[in-house]
Design an enzyme around this catalytic site. Structure first.
Site, mmCIF file in Angstrom:
data_model
loop_
_atom_site.group_PDB
_atom_site.id
_atom_site.type_symbol
_atom_site.label_atom_id
_atom_site.label_comp_id
_atom_site.label_asym_id
_atom_site.label_seq_id
_atom_site.Cartn_x
_atom_site.Cartn_y
_atom_site.Cartn_z
ATOM 1 N N TRP A 99 -35.487 -68.329 129.709
ATOM 2 C CA TRP A 99 -35.957 -67.272 130.921
ATOM 3 C C TRP A 99 -34.363 -67.036 132.181
ATOM 4 O O TRP A 99 -34.094 -66.253 131.870
ATOM 5 C CB TRP A 99 -36.471 -67.396 131.809
ATOM 6 C CG TRP A 99 -37.643 -67.271 130.697
ATOM 7 C CD1 TRP A 99 -38.769 -67.965 130.304
ATOM 8 C CD2 TRP A 99 -38.300 -66.068 130.498
ATOM 9 N NE1 TRP A 99 -39.738 -68.065 129.609
ATOM 10 C CE2 TRP A 99 -39.747 -66.121 129.383
ATOM 11 C CE3 TRP A 99 -38.154 -64.445 130.915
ATOM 12 C CZ2 TRP A 99 -40.463 -65.220 129.284
ATOM 13 C CZ3 TRP A 99 -38.482 -63.840 129.260
ATOM 14 C CH2 TRP A 99 -39.811 -64.110 129.061
ATOM 15 N N ASP A 166 -36.162 -69.349 139.961
ATOM 16 C CA ASP A 166 -37.244 -67.621 139.385
ATOM 17 C C ASP A 166 -38.529 -69.862 139.141
ATOM 18 O O ASP A 166 -37.978 -69.980 138.097
ATOM 19 C CB ASP A 166 -36.954 -67.963 137.973
ATOM 20 C CG ASP A 166 -37.813 -67.578 137.227
ATOM 21 O OD1 ASP A 166 -39.353 -67.533 136.951
ATOM 22 O OD2 ASP A 166 -37.652 -67.102 135.597
ATOM 23 N N LYS A 190 -48.550 -66.718 135.918
ATOM 24 C CA LYS A 190 -49.196 -68.183 134.990
ATOM 25 C C LYS A 190 -49.965 -68.810 136.072
ATOM 26 O O LYS A 190 -50.815 -68.849 135.728
ATOM 27 C CB LYS A 190 -47.326 -68.674 135.145
ATOM 28 C CG LYS A 190 -46.967 -68.464 133.590
ATOM 29 C CD LYS A 190 -46.441 -67.421 133.607
ATOM 30 C CE LYS A 190 -45.398 -66.822 131.657
ATOM 31 N NZ LYS A 190 -43.756 -65.931 132.208
HETATM 32 C C1 PLP Z 1 -42.826 -65.245 131.812
HETATM 33 C C2 PLP Z 1 -41.274 -66.247 132.410
HETATM 34 C C3 PLP Z 1 -40.763 -65.052 132.725
HETATM 35 C C4 PLP Z 1 -40.565 -63.644 132.341
HETATM 36 O O1 PLP Z 1 -41.882 -62.787 133.161
HETATM 37 P P1 PLP Z 1 -42.414 -61.493 132.876
HETATM 38 O O2 PLP Z 1 -43.127 -60.828 134.319
HETATM 39 O O3 PLP Z 1 -43.027 -61.314 131.750
HETATM 40 O O4 PLP Z 1 -41.231 -59.995 132.916
HETATM 41 C C5 PLP Z 1 -39.521 -64.868 133.777
HETATM 42 N N1 PLP Z 1 -39.029 -66.304 134.188
HETATM 43 C C6 PLP Z 1 -40.059 -67.544 133.896
HETATM 44 C C7 PLP Z 1 -40.122 -68.995 133.738
HETATM 45 C C8 PLP Z 1 -41.324 -67.183 132.936
HETATM 46 O O5 PLP Z 1 -42.298 -67.852 132.599
#
Ligand code: PLP
Length: 355
Positions: A99, A166, A190
């Site tokens: 990511w 993030d 999540k």
């Molecule tokens: C799941 C995830 C993403 C992607 O998320 P989307 O909503 O599918 O764009 C980005 N960063 C992290 C750390 C993730 O766990």
């Protein structure tokens, strides 16, 4: 048989969230209408949106000068929205996983990107440390929890630069010092709600410093000014997220959740370290308390498919590791009860006895 949901995302939600959302799908706030068909501008839904944003502020102790918005497009949209709004000449990124590297790729559309360190050469099995960040950078971006590789920075880095994180897969898993950050973003799927909404916390004075024009919908200022109602927000995911936030408050807040998470992760890592069949893949000091990655030890490699089937038969769902790591990944987010982790541990012990 009880199913134990270890999916990485979308992932386990509390019974409280699912029940209340299901009830609102039938009758939302006594309106006699379904949550799926009400106007986002109805007073009942505006109240939901306001309460959700207020609860985010309360739970994370968000200081004055910050705004909370709920956006579409997933965390992946933030990979471009953040540099669009914040990157003038140069930004610095820590490359700690898939990511993070996706975020780097997008930032490069907007200016120079300094990758301060990377653990790619070790298949992202650890968090790089001891890096330095250029003085003239617009911001430093990192991924607090690397969902795929099971490594986590369970602290707020001390940097001089503006800080962007993030936190998709570990937001609300522990207290965070929001005052250190300029932007925090997290896809809901999540630790918060169903897929379809992204939580963004923005420091208002971080905005307005880039020279480029920003399309209206990609400008954080638009969404702040319109209180997340510039365009039709994802009504149902926001409602479900509110239920989760209410539950987090009722349970005692993120400090209490952190304790539970540390405890759950510790018993699972203990079993991985003890069991002769398995070993963890993440560096011990960087182990995530949200995503626990492990593989079969070399001499038992051929048992992998058999363990998968054995665990499935016992009600374990979603423990297959991401294809880039292989093996297994148990995602043990906030909503997961310790008893489910204990059930997985029992399966690991039973499988060891068989072999
Ligand atoms: C799941 C995830 C993403 C992607 O998320 P989307 O909503 O599918 O764009 C980005 N960063 C992290 C750390 C993730 O766990």
């Amino acid at each position: 048989m009880k199913k134990h949901n270890f999916y990485a995302g979308p992932s386990i939600l509390s019974e409280y969230t699912i029940k209340n959302t299901a009830a609102a799908v039938n009758d939302f706030a006594g309106t006699g209408l379904s949550l799926l068909e009400v106007s986002h501008r109805s007073k009942e839904f505006v109240a939901v949106s306001d309460e959700a944003r207020a609860l985010v502020k309360e739970l994370l102790d968000v200081p004055a000068g910050y705004e909370v918005v709920f956006l579409g497009g997933g965390a992946s949209m933030q990979f471009c929205m953040v540099p669009f709004n914040l990157l003038n000449k140069k930004a610095s990124y820590l490359d700690s996983g898939t990511w993070a590297s996706n975020a780097i790729k997008e930032a490069k559309f907007f200016g120079e990107v300094e990758v301060v360190a990377s653990s790619k050469e070790a298949n992202y099995s650890y968090i790089p440390k001891g890096y330095s960040i250029a003085d003239d950078t617009d911001y430093f971006h990192f991924t607090s929890n690397n969902t795929i590789f099971g490594t986590e920075m369970r602290y707020d880095p001390d940097v001089k630069a503006r800080l962007v994180a993030d936190m998709s897969s570990d937001i609300f898993s522990r207290p965070v010092d929001v005052s250190k950050y300029d932007v925090i973003y997290a896809g809901a799927q999540k630790n918060l709600g169903p897929a379809g909404v992204t939580l963004v916390i923005v420091r208002e004075d971080a905005l307005g410093h880039v020279e480029r024009p920003i399309p209206t919908i990609l400008n954080f200022k638009t969404h702040i000014a319109k209180e997340s109602m510039f365009n039709t927000p994802p009504v149902m995911p926001i409602y479900a997220s509110l239920q989760t936030l209410k539950l987090y408050k009722e349970l005692g807040g993120v400090k209490v959740l952190e304790k539970k998470n540390i405890d759950k992760a510790a018993i699972l890592y203990d079993e991985i370290d003890r069991n002769k069949l398995f070993r963890g893949t993440a560096a011990v000091e960087d182990r995530s308390i949200m995503n626990v990655c492990f593989v079969m030890n070399e001499e038992y490699k051929e048992l992998e498919a058999e363990f998968n089937a054995f665990a499935s038969a016992a009600g374990m769902v979603g423990i297959k590791g991401h294809r880039s790591v292989g093996g297994f990944r148990a995602s043990i987010y906030n909503a997961m009860d310790k008893s489910s982790v204990e059930a997985l541990i029992q399966v690991m012990k039973d499988f060891e006895k068989k072999h």
